[in-house]
Design a protein around this motif. Structure first.
Motif, short mmCIF file in Angstrom:
data_model
loop_
_atom_site.label_atom_id
_atom_site.label_comp_id
_atom_site.label_asym_id
_atom_site.label_seq_id
_atom_site.Cartn_x
_atom_site.Cartn_y
_atom_site.Cartn_z
N LEU A 12 5.26 9.14 -9.00
CA LEU A 12 5.91 7.84 -9.26
C LEU A 12 6.83 7.49 -8.11
CD1 LEU A 12 6.80 8.48 -13.01
CD2 LEU A 12 4.82 7.29 -12.09
N GLY A 13 6.94 6.23 -7.84
CA GLY A 13 7.81 5.79 -6.74
C GLY A 13 7.52 4.35 -6.40
N GLY A 14 7.25 4.12 -5.12
CA GLY A 14 7.11 2.75 -4.61
C GLY A 14 5.85 2.00 -5.06
N GLY A 15 4.96 2.66 -5.77
CA GLY A 15 3.81 1.95 -6.34
C GLY A 15 2.62 1.79 -5.42
N GLN A 16 2.57 2.58 -4.34
CA GLN A 16 1.40 2.48 -3.45
C GLN A 16 0.13 2.95 -4.19
OE1 GLN A 16 4.32 3.83 -2.61
NE2 GLN A 16 4.96 3.06 -0.60
N GLU A 17 -1.01 2.70 -3.58
CA GLU A 17 -2.31 3.04 -4.18
C GLU A 17 -2.39 2.50 -5.62
OE1 GLU A 17 -3.62 3.75 -1.09
OE2 GLU A 17 -4.97 5.09 -2.20
N LYS A 18 -2.10 1.23 -5.72
CA LYS A 18 -2.13 0.52 -7.01
C LYS A 18 -1.31 1.23 -8.09
CE LYS A 18 -6.74 -0.26 -7.08
NZ LYS A 18 -7.36 0.31 -8.19
N GLY A 19 -0.23 1.84 -7.64
CA GLY A 19 0.67 2.49 -8.60
C GLY A 19 0.24 3.89 -8.99
N MET A 20 -0.96 4.30 -8.56
CA MET A 20 -1.49 5.60 -8.96
C MET A 20 -0.86 6.74 -8.18
SD MET A 20 -3.42 6.62 -11.22
CE MET A 20 -3.95 8.24 -10.73
N ARG A 21 -0.52 6.45 -6.92
CA ARG A 21 -0.07 7.56 -6.06
C ARG A 21 0.99 7.00 -5.10
NH1 ARG A 21 0.62 10.27 -1.01
NH2 ARG A 21 0.22 12.46 -1.42
N SER A 22 2.23 7.02 -5.58
CA SER A 22 3.30 6.47 -4.75
C SER A 22 3.55 7.33 -3.53
CB SER A 22 4.58 6.36 -5.59
OG SER A 22 4.45 5.30 -6.50
N GLY A 23 4.14 6.72 -2.52
CA GLY A 23 4.41 7.39 -1.25
C GLY A 23 3.73 6.59 -0.15
N THR A 24 4.45 6.38 0.96
CA THR A 24 3.87 5.60 2.06
C THR A 24 2.57 6.25 2.52
OG1 THR A 24 6.09 4.98 2.71
CG2 THR A 24 4.36 4.68 4.36
N GLU A 25 1.53 5.47 2.62
CA GLU A 25 0.22 5.99 3.00
C GLU A 25 0.27 6.65 4.38
OE1 GLU A 25 0.94 2.92 2.15
OE2 GLU A 25 -0.48 2.12 0.69
N SER A 26 -0.42 7.78 4.53
CA SER A 26 -0.50 8.40 5.86
C SER A 26 -1.60 7.69 6.64
CB SER A 26 -0.82 9.89 5.72
OG SER A 26 -1.00 10.41 7.02
N VAL A 27 -1.21 6.62 7.30
CA VAL A 27 -2.22 5.78 7.99
C VAL A 27 -3.06 6.61 8.99
CG1 VAL A 27 -2.58 3.70 9.38
CG2 VAL A 27 -0.79 3.74 7.63
N PRO A 28 -2.43 7.45 9.84
CA PRO A 28 -3.26 8.20 10.80
C PRO A 28 -4.30 9.10 10.13
CG PRO A 28 -0.92 8.33 11.38
CD PRO A 28 -0.99 7.71 10.02
N LEU A 29 -3.88 9.80 9.08
CA LEU A 29 -4.81 10.73 8.43
C LEU A 29 -5.91 9.96 7.69
CD1 LEU A 29 -2.39 13.46 7.00
CD2 LEU A 29 -3.50 13.36 9.23
N ILE A 30 -5.53 8.85 7.09
CA ILE A 30 -6.53 8.02 6.40
C ILE A 30 -7.56 7.50 7.41
CG2 ILE A 30 -6.84 5.80 5.18
CD1 ILE A 30 -4.15 6.43 3.72
N CYS A 31 -7.07 7.07 8.57
CA CYS A 31 -7.99 6.58 9.62
C CYS A 31 -8.94 7.70 10.05
CB CYS A 31 -7.21 6.12 10.85
SG CYS A 31 -6.28 4.63 10.58
N GLY A 32 -8.38 8.91 10.21
CA GLY A 32 -9.21 10.05 10.62
C GLY A 32 -10.28 10.35 9.58
N PHE A 33 -9.90 10.25 8.33
CA PHE A 33 -10.85 10.52 7.24
C PHE A 33 -11.99 9.50 7.28
CE2 PHE A 33 -11.75 10.73 2.51
CZ PHE A 33 -12.24 12.01 2.53
N GLY A 34 -11.61 8.22 7.39
CA GLY A 34 -12.62 7.15 7.43
C GLY A 34 -13.59 7.35 8.59
N ALA A 35 -13.05 7.73 9.76
CA ALA A 35 -13.89 7.88 10.95
C ALA A 35 -14.87 9.04 10.78
CB ALA A 35 -13.00 8.09 12.17
N ALA A 36 -14.39 10.13 10.16
CA ALA A 36 -15.28 11.29 9.97
C ALA A 36 -16.41 10.93 9.00
CB ALA A 36 -14.47 12.48 9.44
N VAL A 37 -16.07 10.20 7.95
CA VAL A 37 -17.10 9.78 6.98
C VAL A 37 -18.13 8.90 7.68
CG1 VAL A 37 -17.49 8.37 4.91
CG2 VAL A 37 -15.62 10.02 4.95
N LYS A 38 -17.65 7.99 8.50
CA LYS A 38 -18.54 7.07 9.22
C LYS A 38 -19.47 7.86 10.16
CE LYS A 38 -17.88 2.63 11.46
NZ LYS A 38 -16.84 1.77 12.04
N MET A 39 -18.92 8.87 10.80
CA MET A 39 -19.70 9.68 11.75
C MET A 39 -20.84 10.41 11.02
SD MET A 39 -19.91 13.18 12.84
CE MET A 39 -18.51 14.03 12.16
#
Ligand code: PLP
Length: 377
Positions: free
Chosen positions: A224-251
């Motif tokens: 609980l917290g700032g309501g990120q991820e549609k309130g499911m998972r609060s906490g500022t998103e780790s943009v770099p890690l999320i980008c890395g994840f997306g790129a690996a999936v794409k690869m």
């Protein structure tokens, strides 16, 4: 280095590293309303689309987490909070990763009736056994797709489809960490309400994972917290890690069958070399197995001793599962691996970049160990 411990973690791919860098440079907070924030939010959305596309779901069913441990905990405790007050039974298997097994132990302490389904006398799971463990009082079934110690593929698709037909309100969760992007995983085919995956097993960085939650299923928020991820998972998103994840999936996305065929050849080659050696037992093989993870036992050579001998020669494997940190694996016993082979089990796990020369180097180092090391009595 001959790295054959890819079930523990993989080397991040170039695409993931570049995407992480881009995510670091795009440093705005995705929640900020100015341009810097919007740019970061755009990167997160692109990655979310990529993962959703790979799982065959919509982007708003994807929740980024800190890894599969968090995804699994959120799924199990979330299902309990959602339904566990009305119903009491929760079903899982005896071969789950601790990130599922331990939350189930907690459910038991909270008063749930936990049923843990075992494989048969040959170490094989049956969908019917999983189905038979479910009754009208069941709120959750959680079963992994691919076992992290043996590579065994569990009949989750069949079991979940049988369960959903008879008990539509039972929540189904699948830990797909060792199967995601190695074999096609589709949320619809799997009949899963929730799916956990992890970045660092698929050439993305550590500390990033995903929980898929089917639209319409209400799971209470875990953080609980700032309501990120549609309130499911609060906490500022780790943009770099999320980008890395997306790129690996794409690869990996368009290469799943080709990679699987390539790694299957490596598996055959490894097993052939084990047979030729005569003193290396393959602990699990057959149709219901992914070739990426392989459990073998080297006669009379204790796992940890062999592991360090190999390490000195630049060959990296693990003893049983990396997560069990040298503890005798109850999971291997569940797969009916004979007692004499438990102390001598090592796990050889491939990546899409593994080569026959890696297998050759591994076998050569094992054969050197067989000549030089003191044997167990
Ligand atoms: N589930 C399985 C099957 C795993 O193999 C692992 C890691 O080894 C996990 C869950 C935990 O994943 P993470 O390291 O992302 O928390």
């Amino acid at each position: 280095m001959v790295y054959l411990d890819n079930a523990a973690t993989t080397k991040p791919c170039e695409q993931a590293c570049e995407a992480v860098m881009k995510g670091l440079e795009t440093f705005g907070n995705p929640s900020s309303l100015h341009r810097a924030g919007l740019e970061a939010e755009l990167l997160v959305s692109e990655a979310r689309e990529c993962v959703a596309d790979a799982l065959g779901c919509s982007a708003d069913e994807i929740y980024f987490t800190s890894g599969a441990t968090e995804s699994n905990n959120t799924a199990v405790f979330g299902a309990f909070k959602a339904q566990g007050k009305r119903k009491h039974r929760a079903v899982t298997t005896t071969v789950e990763h601790p990130a599922v097994a331990k939350p189930f132990d907690e459910l038991e302490k909270l008063g749930c009736e936990v049923i843990r389904v075992s494989p048969d006398e040959n170490g094989r799971f049956s969908a019917k056994d999983i189905f038979d463990a479910v009754n009208d009082d069941t709120f959750l079934v959680s079963a992994m797709l691919v076992n992290n110690e043996t590579g065994a593929v569990l009949p989750v698709q069949k079991a979940f489809s049988m369960i959903k037909k008879k008990y539509p309100s039972v929540i189904t969760h699948c830990d797909c960490v060792q199967g995601f992007m190695k074999t096609p995983v589709s949320v619809k085919k799997l009949c899963a309400d929730m799916i956990s995956v992890s970045g660092h097993k698929i050439y993305a960085p550590k500390g990033i994972g995903v929980l898929y939650i089917r639209k319409g299923l209400h799971i209470p928020a875990y953080l609980l917290g700032g309501g990120q991820e549609k309130g499911m998972r609060s906490g500022t998103e780790s943009v770099p890690l999320i980008c890395g994840f997306g790129a690996a999936v794409k690869m990996l996305k368009d290469n799943i069958p080709a990679n699987l065929a390539k790694v299957r050849e490596l598996e055959s080659y490894l097993f052939e070399k084990c047979r030729e050696n005569g003193e290396i037992t393959v602990n699990y093989s057959g149709e219901d197995k992914l070739p990426y993870v392989n459990s073998i036992s080297v006669k009379d050579l204790k796992s940890e001793v062999l592991l360090h001998f190999l390490e000195e020669r630049g060959v990296y494997v693990s003893s049983g599962s990396a997560c069990s940190k040298g503890k005798k694996s109850g999971v291997l016993q569940e797969f009916k691996i004979p007692a004499r082979d438990l102390d001598t089990t090592i796990r050889v796990s491939f990546s899409v970049n593994s080569q026959k020369s890696d297998v050759d180097a591994f076998i050569a180092a094992v054969e050197e160990a067989q000549k030089k090391l003191a044997r167990l009595r």
